[in-house]
Scaffold this motif. Structure first.
Motif, PDB file in Angstrom:
ATOM      1  N   ALA A  64       1.063  52.232   0.052  1.00 33.67           N
ATOM      2  CA  ALA A  64      -0.150  51.870   0.791  1.00 33.67           C
ATOM      3  C   ALA A  64      -1.411  52.125  -0.039  1.00 33.67           C
ATOM      4  O   ALA A  64      -2.363  51.346   0.019  1.00 33.67           O
ATOM      5  CB  ALA A  64      -0.219  52.642   2.104  1.00 33.67           C
ATOM      6  N   HIS A  65      -1.436  53.205  -0.820  1.00 35.95           N
ATOM      7  CA  HIS A  65      -2.579  53.463  -1.700  1.00 35.95           C
ATOM      8  C   HIS A  65      -2.715  52.357  -2.755  1.00 35.95           C
ATOM      9  O   HIS A  65      -3.826  51.908  -3.060  1.00 35.95           O
ATOM     10  CB  HIS A  65      -2.437  54.821  -2.397  1.00 35.95           C
ATOM     11  CG  HIS A  65      -2.826  55.975  -1.552  1.00 35.95           C
ATOM     12  ND1 HIS A  65      -1.965  56.543  -0.647  1.00 35.95           N
ATOM     13  CD2 HIS A  65      -3.982  56.675  -1.470  1.00 35.95           C
ATOM     14  CE1 HIS A  65      -2.576  57.547  -0.044  1.00 35.95           C
ATOM     15  NE2 HIS A  65      -3.806  57.637  -0.519  1.00 35.95           N
ATOM     16  N   PRO A 111      -3.037  44.070   8.117  1.00 39.10           N
ATOM     17  CA  PRO A 111      -2.207  44.589   9.216  1.00 39.10           C
ATOM     18  C   PRO A 111      -1.403  45.831   8.825  1.00 39.10           C
ATOM     19  O   PRO A 111      -1.355  46.805   9.572  1.00 39.10           O
ATOM     20  CB  PRO A 111      -1.291  43.417   9.557  1.00 39.10           C
ATOM     21  CG  PRO A 111      -2.042  42.205   9.106  1.00 39.10           C
ATOM     22  CD  PRO A 111      -2.780  42.644   7.871  1.00 39.10           C
ATOM     23  N   GLY A 112      -0.803  45.818   7.660  1.00 36.22           N
ATOM     24  CA  GLY A 112      -0.038  46.980   7.214  1.00 36.22           C
ATOM     25  C   GLY A 112      -0.912  48.169   6.884  1.00 36.22           C
ATOM     26  O   GLY A 112      -0.559  49.316   7.165  1.00 36.22           O
ATOM     27  N   THR A 118      -3.852  55.043   9.705  1.00 36.63           N
ATOM     28  CA  THR A 118      -3.789  55.967  10.839  1.00 36.63           C
ATOM     29  C   THR A 118      -2.821  57.112  10.591  1.00 36.63           C
ATOM     30  O   THR A 118      -2.966  58.174  11.186  1.00 36.63           O
ATOM     31  CB  THR A 118      -3.389  55.236  12.136  1.00 36.63           C
ATOM     32  OG1 THR A 118      -2.097  54.669  11.973  1.00 36.63           O
ATOM     33  CG2 THR A 118      -4.399  54.152  12.492  1.00 36.63           C
ATOM     34  N   ALA A 119      -1.854  56.915   9.709  1.00 36.22           N
ATOM     35  CA  ALA A 119      -0.844  57.942   9.447  1.00 36.22           C
ATOM     36  C   ALA A 119      -1.128  58.780   8.207  1.00 36.22           C
ATOM     37  O   ALA A 119      -0.498  59.814   8.016  1.00 36.22           O
ATOM     38  CB  ALA A 119       0.527  57.280   9.298  1.00 36.22           C
ATOM     39  N   ASP A 120      -2.064  58.352   7.359  1.00 40.11           N
ATOM     40  CA  ASP A 120      -2.292  59.022   6.080  1.00 40.11           C
ATOM     41  C   ASP A 120      -3.765  59.367   5.912  1.00 40.11           C
ATOM     42  O   ASP A 120      -4.574  58.489   5.597  1.00 40.11           O
ATOM     43  CB  ASP A 120      -1.821  58.115   4.941  1.00 40.11           C
ATOM     44  CG  ASP A 120      -1.919  58.760   3.574  1.00 40.11           C
ATOM     45  OD1 ASP A 120      -2.622  59.778   3.417  1.00 40.11           O
ATOM     46  OD2 ASP A 120      -1.288  58.227   2.642  1.00 40.11           O
ATOM     47  N   PRO A 121      -4.140  60.642   6.079  1.00 43.67           N
ATOM     48  CA  PRO A 121      -5.545  61.030   5.961  1.00 43.67           C
ATOM     49  C   PRO A 121      -6.139  60.760   4.579  1.00 43.67           C
ATOM     50  O   PRO A 121      -7.317  60.447   4.469  1.00 43.67           O
ATOM     51  CB  PRO A 121      -5.544  62.531   6.257  1.00 43.67           C
ATOM     52  CG  PRO A 121      -4.217  62.855   6.826  1.00 43.67           C
ATOM     53  CD  PRO A 121      -3.277  61.760   6.463  1.00 43.67           C
ATOM     54  N   THR A 122      -5.343  60.839   3.516  1.00 45.94           N
ATOM     55  CA  THR A 122      -5.898  60.577   2.184  1.00 45.94           C
ATOM     56  C   THR A 122      -6.200  59.093   2.004  1.00 45.94           C
ATOM     57  O   THR A 122      -7.190  58.735   1.364  1.00 45.94           O
ATOM     58  CB  THR A 122      -4.955  61.067   1.059  1.00 45.94           C
ATOM     59  OG1 THR A 122      -3.717  60.348   1.120  1.00 45.94           O
ATOM     60  CG2 THR A 122      -4.695  62.557   1.168  1.00 45.94           C
ATOM     61  N   LEU A 123      -5.372  58.245   2.566  1.00 41.19           N
ATOM     62  CA  LEU A 123      -5.636  56.813   2.513  1.00 41.19           C
ATOM     63  C   LEU A 123      -6.861  56.475   3.366  1.00 41.19           C
ATOM     64  O   LEU A 123      -7.706  55.678   2.960  1.00 41.19           O
ATOM     65  CB  LEU A 123      -4.415  56.032   2.994  1.00 41.19           C
ATOM     66  CG  LEU A 123      -4.515  54.518   2.937  1.00 41.19           C
ATOM     67  CD1 LEU A 123      -4.747  54.029   1.512  1.00 41.19           C
ATOM     68  CD2 LEU A 123      -3.248  53.891   3.515  1.00 41.19           C
ATOM     69  N   HIS A 124      -6.956  57.101   4.514  1.00 44.33           N
ATOM     70  CA  HIS A 124      -8.121  56.915   5.385  1.00 44.33           C
ATOM     71  C   HIS A 124      -9.404  57.282   4.632  1.00 44.33           C
ATOM     72  O   HIS A 124     -10.383  56.532   4.646  1.00 44.33           O
ATOM     73  CB  HIS A 124      -7.956  57.769   6.640  1.00 44.33           C
ATOM     74  CG  HIS A 124      -9.102  57.677   7.581  1.00 44.33           C
ATOM     75  ND1 HIS A 124     -10.047  58.659   7.691  1.00 44.33           N
ATOM     76  CD2 HIS A 124      -9.473  56.694   8.446  1.00 44.33           C
ATOM     77  CE1 HIS A 124     -10.943  58.300   8.577  1.00 44.33           C
ATOM     78  NE2 HIS A 124     -10.623  57.117   9.062  1.00 44.33           N
ATOM     79  N   SER A 125      -9.397  58.409   3.958  1.00 41.47           N
ATOM     80  CA  SER A 125     -10.572  58.846   3.186  1.00 41.47           C
ATOM     81  C   SER A 125     -10.905  57.873   2.064  1.00 41.47           C
ATOM     82  O   SER A 125     -12.068  57.572   1.821  1.00 41.47           O
ATOM     83  CB  SER A 125     -10.335  60.239   2.602  1.00 41.47           C
ATOM     84  OG  SER A 125     -10.227  61.182   3.628  1.00 41.47           O
ATOM     85  N   ALA A 126      -9.872  57.378   1.383  1.00 35.11           N
ATOM     86  CA  ALA A 126     -10.092  56.435   0.284  1.00 35.11           C
ATOM     87  C   ALA A 126     -10.715  55.137   0.793  1.00 35.11           C
ATOM     88  O   ALA A 126     -11.629  54.590   0.175  1.00 35.11           O
ATOM     89  CB  ALA A 126      -8.777  56.146  -0.436  1.00 35.11           C
ATOM     90  N   LEU A 127     -10.234  54.657   1.926  1.00 36.47           N
ATOM     91  CA  LEU A 127     -10.767  53.429   2.509  1.00 36.47           C
ATOM     92  C   LEU A 127     -12.220  53.612   2.938  1.00 36.47           C
ATOM     93  O   LEU A 127     -13.079  52.780   2.649  1.00 36.47           O
ATOM     94  CB  LEU A 127      -9.902  52.987   3.690  1.00 36.47           C
ATOM     95  CG  LEU A 127     -10.181  51.610   4.259  1.00 36.47           C
ATOM     96  CD1 LEU A 127      -9.785  50.530   3.263  1.00 36.47           C
ATOM     97  CD2 LEU A 127      -9.428  51.401   5.548  1.00 36.47           C
ATOM     98  N   LEU A 128     -12.502  54.721   3.607  1.00 38.02           N
ATOM     99  CA  LEU A 128     -13.886  54.993   4.011  1.00 38.02           C
ATOM    100  C   LEU A 128     -14.807  55.116   2.809  1.00 38.02           C
ATOM    101  O   LEU A 128     -15.924  54.592   2.815  1.00 38.02           O
ATOM    102  CB  LEU A 128     -13.961  56.275   4.846  1.00 38.02           C
ATOM    103  CG  LEU A 128     -13.532  56.160   6.302  1.00 38.02           C
ATOM    104  CD1 LEU A 128     -13.649  57.521   6.987  1.00 38.02           C
ATOM    105  CD2 LEU A 128     -14.354  55.126   7.038  1.00 38.02           C
TER     106      LEU A 128
END
Length: 184
Positions: A64-65, A111-112, A118-128
């Motif tokens: 996902a990253h 979509p993916g 929602t399941a990966d806080p590090t990915l969430h941070s990277a996206l933000l």
């Protein structure tokens, strides 16, 4: 095939070979459009990029990253120039968000990535971080409204915003809502 041996060794270890990164990101983007997020695998990316899965694992903590970086490259999320006119700046941000999410690779990944974020806080941070950089540190609620409107419109109306007149009209309506308010 590009391998780690292509990079010269240094006393502190080998430097990361940028050619591998470029080949992997290009392969990921191509595969996302061809097979979609659900059928993307490390093995397919490594094979298409001409490298190994371990080379991928060393560079990205998860598939996902990798998808995030391929779908939203710096070139799609580059900071926009501020004009000093709030309405013009908001319109530029709305058009930029729609453009970033409407890109075929981002559209295939979204979509993916929504589920993965929602399941990966590090990915969430990277996206933000990626979108906050692009929008120049604007207030989080405005970022949420702009990005949310663009993403939701593309998910609800796939293909409807591909034509330029429709895209321009949508951008103008969202900009008016954000700058003038709902009751104006």
């Amino acid at each position: 095939m590009i391998t780690q041996t292509d990079a010269p060794e240094q006393a502190s270890g080998r430097p990361r070979d940028g050619r591998i990164d470029e080949a992997v990101l290009r392969a990921t983007a191509e595969l996302l459009v061809e097979v979609g997020y659900a059928d993307l695998t490390w093995a397919k990316v490594a094979s298409r990029a001409g490298t190994t899965r371990p080379a991928l694992y060393r560079r990205w903590p998860s598939l996902a990253h990798l998808v995030h970086e391929a779908a939203f490259p710096q070139s799609l999320t580059a900071p926009f120039p501020r004009t000093g006119d709030p309405a013009t700046d908001v319109r530029t941000m709305v058009a930029g968000a729609l453009g970033a999410f409407a890109h075929p690779v981002a559209r295939a990944a979204a979509p993916g990535l929504v589920a993965a974020v929602t399941a990966d806080p590090t990915l969430h941070s990277a996206l933000l971080a990626r979108f906050s950089e692009a929008l120049g540190g604007i207030e989080q609620p405005l970022l949420d409204l702009i990005a949310g409107a663009a993403l939701f419109a593309l998910l609800l109306h796939p293909g409807d915003l591909d034509a330029e007149p429709t895209r321009t009209a949508w951008t103008d309506r969202i900009t008016a809502l954000l700058t003038e308010g709902v009751t104006a």
